[in-house]
Write a protein that holds these residues in place. Structure first.
Motif, PDB file in Angstrom:
ATOM      1  N   ILE A   1       0.945  -1.149   0.015  1.00 40.59           N
ATOM      2  CA  ILE A   1      -0.033  -0.251   0.070  1.00 40.59           C
ATOM      3  C   ILE A   1       0.845   1.257  -0.062  1.00 40.59           C
ATOM      4  CG2 ILE A   1      -1.887   1.284   1.301  1.00 40.59           C
ATOM      5  CD1 ILE A   1      -2.496  -1.428   2.531  1.00 40.59           C
ATOM      6  N   ALA A   2       1.736   1.162   0.782  1.00 39.73           N
ATOM      7  CA  ALA A   2       2.822   2.545   0.744  1.00 39.73           C
ATOM      8  C   ALA A   2       3.478   2.572  -0.402  1.00 39.73           C
ATOM      9  CB  ALA A   2       3.954   2.096   1.947  1.00 39.73           C
ATOM     10  N   ALA A   3       3.873   1.626  -0.961  1.00 40.08           N
ATOM     11  CA  ALA A   3       4.622   1.614  -2.635  1.00 40.08           C
ATOM     12  C   ALA A   3       3.527   2.129  -3.389  1.00 40.08           C
ATOM     13  CB  ALA A   3       5.025   0.286  -2.903  1.00 40.08           C
ATOM     14  N   LEU A   4       2.087   1.942  -3.434  1.00 38.33           N
ATOM     15  CA  LEU A   4       1.287   2.151  -4.306  1.00 38.33           C
ATOM     16  C   LEU A   4       0.909   3.872  -4.011  1.00 38.33           C
ATOM     17  CD1 LEU A   4      -1.154  -0.658  -4.253  1.00 38.33           C
ATOM     18  CD2 LEU A   4       0.287   0.017  -6.362  1.00 38.33           C
ATOM     19  N   MET A   5       0.855   4.280  -2.858  1.00 41.56           N
ATOM     20  CA  MET A   5       0.767   5.680  -2.577  1.00 41.56           C
ATOM     21  C   MET A   5       1.841   6.588  -3.450  1.00 41.56           C
ATOM     22  SD  MET A   5      -1.960   6.205  -0.798  1.00 41.56           S
ATOM     23  CE  MET A   5      -3.035   5.368   0.305  1.00 41.56           C
ATOM     24  N   GLN A   6       3.152   6.041  -3.737  1.00 45.36           N
ATOM     25  CA  GLN A   6       4.178   6.792  -4.180  1.00 45.36           C
ATOM     26  C   GLN A   6       4.523   6.522  -5.747  1.00 45.36           C
ATOM     27  OE1 GLN A   6       6.851   6.778  -0.608  1.00 45.36           O
ATOM     28  NE2 GLN A   6       6.420   8.978  -0.552  1.00 45.36           N
ATOM     29  N   ARG A   7       4.200   5.089  -5.935  1.00 40.96           N
ATOM     30  CA  ARG A   7       4.739   4.830  -7.352  1.00 40.96           C
ATOM     31  C   ARG A   7       3.751   4.100  -8.061  1.00 40.96           C
ATOM     32  NH1 ARG A   7       8.537   6.630  -4.949  1.00 40.96           N
ATOM     33  NH2 ARG A   7      10.659   5.608  -4.666  1.00 40.96           N
ATOM     34  N   ASP A   8       4.120   4.044  -9.580  1.00 38.29           N
ATOM     35  CA  ASP A   8       3.104   3.588 -10.320  1.00 38.29           C
ATOM     36  C   ASP A   8       2.835   1.969  -9.992  1.00 38.29           C
ATOM     37  OD1 ASP A   8       1.646   3.985 -13.160  1.00 38.29           O
ATOM     38  OD2 ASP A   8       2.825   1.874 -13.252  1.00 38.29           O
ATOM     39  N   ALA A   9       1.576   1.747 -10.255  1.00 36.87           N
ATOM     40  CA  ALA A   9       1.079   0.332  -9.893  1.00 36.87           C
ATOM     41  C   ALA A   9       1.750  -0.553 -10.695  1.00 36.87           C
ATOM     42  CB  ALA A   9      -0.415   0.148  -9.930  1.00 36.87           C
ATOM     43  N   GLY A  10       2.229  -0.232 -12.050  1.00 41.22           N
ATOM     44  CA  GLY A  10       2.860  -1.092 -12.731  1.00 41.22           C
ATOM     45  C   GLY A  10       4.129  -1.698 -12.439  1.00 41.22           C
ATOM     46  N   GLN A  11       4.791  -0.634 -11.845  1.00 44.25           N
ATOM     47  CA  GLN A  11       6.357  -0.921 -11.111  1.00 44.25           C
ATOM     48  C   GLN A  11       6.059  -2.197 -10.096  1.00 44.25           C
ATOM     49  OE1 GLN A  11       7.093   3.157  -9.868  1.00 44.25           O
ATOM     50  NE2 GLN A  11       9.058   2.671 -11.168  1.00 44.25           N
ATOM     51  N   LEU A  12       4.945  -2.068  -9.335  1.00 48.98           N
ATOM     52  CA  LEU A  12       4.809  -3.090  -8.137  1.00 48.98           C
ATOM     53  C   LEU A  12       4.277  -4.498  -8.843  1.00 48.98           C
ATOM     54  CD1 LEU A  12       4.917  -3.653  -5.221  1.00 48.98           C
ATOM     55  CD2 LEU A  12       2.410  -2.898  -5.105  1.00 48.98           C
ATOM     56  N   GLN A  13       3.393  -4.575  -9.914  1.00 47.55           N
ATOM     57  CA  GLN A  13       3.092  -5.377 -10.493  1.00 47.55           C
ATOM     58  C   GLN A  13       4.183  -6.331 -11.231  1.00 47.55           C
ATOM     59  OE1 GLN A  13      -0.001  -6.923 -10.235  1.00 47.55           O
ATOM     60  NE2 GLN A  13       1.032  -8.632 -11.470  1.00 47.55           N
ATOM     61  N   ALA A  14       4.996  -5.385 -11.715  1.00 48.28           N
ATOM     62  CA  ALA A  14       6.365  -5.835 -12.633  1.00 48.28           C
ATOM     63  C   ALA A  14       6.967  -6.861 -11.401  1.00 48.28           C
ATOM     64  CB  ALA A  14       7.092  -4.852 -13.169  1.00 48.28           C
ATOM     65  N   LEU A  15       7.112  -6.358 -10.295  1.00 47.08           N
ATOM     66  CA  LEU A  15       7.969  -7.000  -9.234  1.00 47.08           C
ATOM     67  C   LEU A  15       7.392  -8.453  -8.811  1.00 47.08           C
ATOM     68  CD1 LEU A  15      10.394  -7.314  -7.318  1.00 47.08           C
ATOM     69  CD2 LEU A  15       8.937  -5.712  -5.626  1.00 47.08           C
ATOM     70  N   ARG A  16       6.051  -8.467  -8.727  1.00 51.01           N
ATOM     71  CA  ARG A  16       5.250  -9.438  -8.337  1.00 51.01           C
ATOM     72  C   ARG A  16       5.329 -10.497  -9.359  1.00 51.01           C
ATOM     73  NH1 ARG A  16       2.165  -9.574  -4.007  1.00 51.01           N
ATOM     74  NH2 ARG A  16       1.735  -7.767  -2.955  1.00 51.01           N
TER      75      ARG A  16
ATOM     76  N   GLU B   1      18.527 -12.254 -10.815  1.00 49.14           N
ATOM     77  CA  GLU B   1      18.958 -11.046 -11.077  1.00 49.14           C
ATOM     78  C   GLU B   1      17.720 -10.336 -11.730  1.00 49.14           C
ATOM     79  OE1 GLU B   1      21.916 -12.096 -14.352  1.00 49.14           O
ATOM     80  OE2 GLU B   1      23.507 -12.874 -12.742  1.00 49.14           O
ATOM     81  N   GLY B   2      16.920 -10.778 -12.453  1.00 53.54           N
ATOM     82  CA  GLY B   2      15.781 -10.168 -12.840  1.00 53.54           C
ATOM     83  C   GLY B   2      15.164  -9.760 -11.646  1.00 53.54           C
ATOM     84  N   LEU B   3      14.759 -10.596 -10.569  1.00 53.09           N
ATOM     85  CA  LEU B   3      13.971 -10.087  -9.273  1.00 53.09           C
ATOM     86  C   LEU B   3      14.752  -8.882  -8.763  1.00 53.09           C
ATOM     87  CD1 LEU B   3      11.745 -11.124  -7.741  1.00 53.09           C
ATOM     88  CD2 LEU B   3      13.316 -12.495  -6.317  1.00 53.09           C
ATOM     89  N   ASN B   4      15.814  -8.854  -8.637  1.00 57.66           N
ATOM     90  CA  ASN B   4      16.962  -7.746  -8.137  1.00 57.66           C
ATOM     91  C   ASN B   4      16.594  -6.341  -9.139  1.00 57.66           C
ATOM     92  OD1 ASN B   4      18.887  -6.460  -6.475  1.00 57.66           O
ATOM     93  ND2 ASN B   4      20.045  -6.574  -8.440  1.00 57.66           N
ATOM     94  N   SER B   5      16.480  -6.683 -10.094  1.00 56.61           N
ATOM     95  CA  SER B   5      16.518  -5.494 -11.363  1.00 56.61           C
ATOM     96  C   SER B   5      14.914  -4.577 -10.939  1.00 56.61           C
ATOM     97  CB  SER B   5      16.639  -5.791 -12.719  1.00 56.61           C
ATOM     98  OG  SER B   5      17.955  -6.183 -12.867  1.00 56.61           O
ATOM     99  N   ALA B   6      13.883  -5.589 -11.037  1.00 54.65           N
ATOM    100  CA  ALA B   6      12.846  -5.388 -10.676  1.00 54.65           C
ATOM    101  C   ALA B   6      12.419  -4.394  -9.594  1.00 54.65           C
ATOM    102  CB  ALA B   6      11.727  -6.280 -10.984  1.00 54.65           C
ATOM    103  N   ALA B   7      12.985  -4.921  -8.331  1.00 52.35           N
ATOM    104  CA  ALA B   7      13.144  -4.500  -7.053  1.00 52.35           C
ATOM    105  C   ALA B   7      13.699  -3.163  -7.188  1.00 52.35           C
ATOM    106  CB  ALA B   7      13.635  -5.493  -5.961  1.00 52.35           C
ATOM    107  N   SER B   8      14.929  -2.942  -7.751  1.00 47.40           N
ATOM    108  CA  SER B   8      15.571  -1.719  -7.872  1.00 47.40           C
ATOM    109  C   SER B   8      14.853  -0.710  -8.573  1.00 47.40           C
ATOM    110  CB  SER B   8      16.874  -2.085  -8.671  1.00 47.40           C
ATOM    111  OG  SER B   8      17.877  -3.055  -7.912  1.00 47.40           O
ATOM    112  N   ARG B   9      14.199  -0.805  -9.625  1.00 48.82           N
ATOM    113  CA  ARG B   9      13.135  -0.074 -10.349  1.00 48.82           C
ATOM    114  C   ARG B   9      12.078   0.507  -9.466  1.00 48.82           C
ATOM    115  NH1 ARG B   9      14.306  -3.616 -14.689  1.00 48.82           N
ATOM    116  NH2 ARG B   9      12.361  -4.694 -14.122  1.00 48.82           N
ATOM    117  N   LEU B  10      11.839  -0.465  -8.701  1.00 50.33           N
ATOM    118  CA  LEU B  10      10.416  -0.163  -7.695  1.00 50.33           C
ATOM    119  C   LEU B  10      11.067   1.049  -6.806  1.00 50.33           C
ATOM    120  CD1 LEU B  10       7.610  -0.184  -6.726  1.00 50.33           C
ATOM    121  CD2 LEU B  10       8.514  -2.200  -5.301  1.00 50.33           C
TER     122      LEU B  10
END
Length: 310
Positions: free
Chosen positions: A191-206, A234-243
């Motif tokens: 929820i905190a991430a959604l308040m400040q980031r695009d929902a697509g970034q969080l979904q990409a991590l999931r 490595e892809g997991l780490n990249s997705a988290a870094s972008r978020l």
């Protein structure tokens, strides 16, 4: 004490106070550099109402978290009622995003449901933690607590890799357990991430978490090569870094806190600086008083009573 001594102490106090104010101003400037530019017009009444409402919401969320941790059902319910009413104000909803508030409302609803059921106190704690992080993100947008989960996810990722590389019979199950922990941590700050980031970034991590789980299963079954696990992580780490990065790709805390400093340490920095200089001033006063006493009696000597040795 002589007038000259008092004057020296006064000058010392002024100098130390000047240093403390300067240090505090430096810390404040670091926060200001990460915040939005100051508007040219005076802050409107609506903005002030929003700031006050968000601050109160964050305070209530902190109290809710404590009450949930103590499994105090009645207090949790009362605080949740107050938070729900406050969060419905338009001035408060002006902060955050629609996706964030939708997730916030769903969590409040879920917590209410859990309060009516027995044996759900552990769920209270988890849901209250989500609301605490979300409210904190609204109240302190430049240094929110949820950003600390970047390091937590990296630790989770390392444990997944260590478990997989252990070459033991149960390595798949061990890696899967740590991946589940990784997923739980995402749920915690979602929820905190959604308040400040695009929902697509969080979904990409999931999505990357789901993909990594499939790769682990496929490698365990011999369908793909073992090195695919490394590529998935490595892809997991990249997705988290972008978020956790800002829109320009820079670290979210680069302008807010010094390297290697946690958010909690930074928040305490201002008060710690002031306390440090107050302590220094007290020590200076005590040292000066001791020196004065020593200088007064060093050439005089202290009389000893004749009756002392009788």
């Amino acid at each position: 004490m002589r007038a000259s001594s008092l004057f020296a102490l006064f000058c010392s106090a002024v100098f130390i106070g000047y240093l403390a104010i300067g240090s505090f101003a430096g810390l404040s400037a670091a926060v200001a550099s990460a915040a939005a530019p100051t508007p040219a017009v005076e802050t409107s009444a609506v903005d002030k109402q929003a700031g006050s409402g968000v601050a109160k919401l964050s305070q209530l969320a902190d109290e809710l978290y404590t009450a949930a941790n103590d499994a105090n059902r009645q207090v949790v319910y009362n605080l949740l009622q107050r938070m729900e009413q406050l969060s419905e104000l338009k001035a408060v909803r002006a902060s955050g995003t629609d996706a964030g508030w939708a997730a916030y409302d769903q969590t409040v609803k879920g917590l209410k449901q859990a309060l009516s059921e027995k044996g759900t106190s552990q769920r209270w704690y988890i849901e209250a933690a989500k609301l605490k992080l979300a409210s904190d993100a609204l109240y302190r947008p430049t240094v929110p607590l949820w950003l600390q989960y970047e390091g937590i996810l990296k630790d989770d990722e390392n444990r997944i890799m260590i478990a997989w590389q252990s070459q033991t019979e149960g390595r798949f199950d061990a890696a899967k357990v740590n991946l589940d922990i990784y997923r739980d941590h995402i749920d915690r700050f979602e929820i905190a991430a959604l308040m400040q980031r695009d929902a697509g970034q969080l979904q990409a991590l999931r999505d990357q978490v789901t993909y990594t789980e499939r790769i682990l299963t496929a490698v365990d079954g011999g369908a793909v090569k073992p090195q695919e696990v490394q590529f998935a992580l490595e892809g997991l780490n990249s997705a988290a870094s972008r978020l956790f990065r800002l829109s320009d790709g820079q670290p979210a805390l680069a302008e807010a806190i010094p390297p290697g400093t946690t958010i909690g340490e930074y928040r305490k920095g201002s008060s710690q600086i002031v306390e440090m200089f107050i302590a220094a001033f007290v020590m200076a006063v005590l040292g000066f008083a001791g020196w004065r006493k020593y200088s007064l009696y060093r050439n005089v000597g202290e009389p000893v009573s004749r009756n002392k040795f009788k």
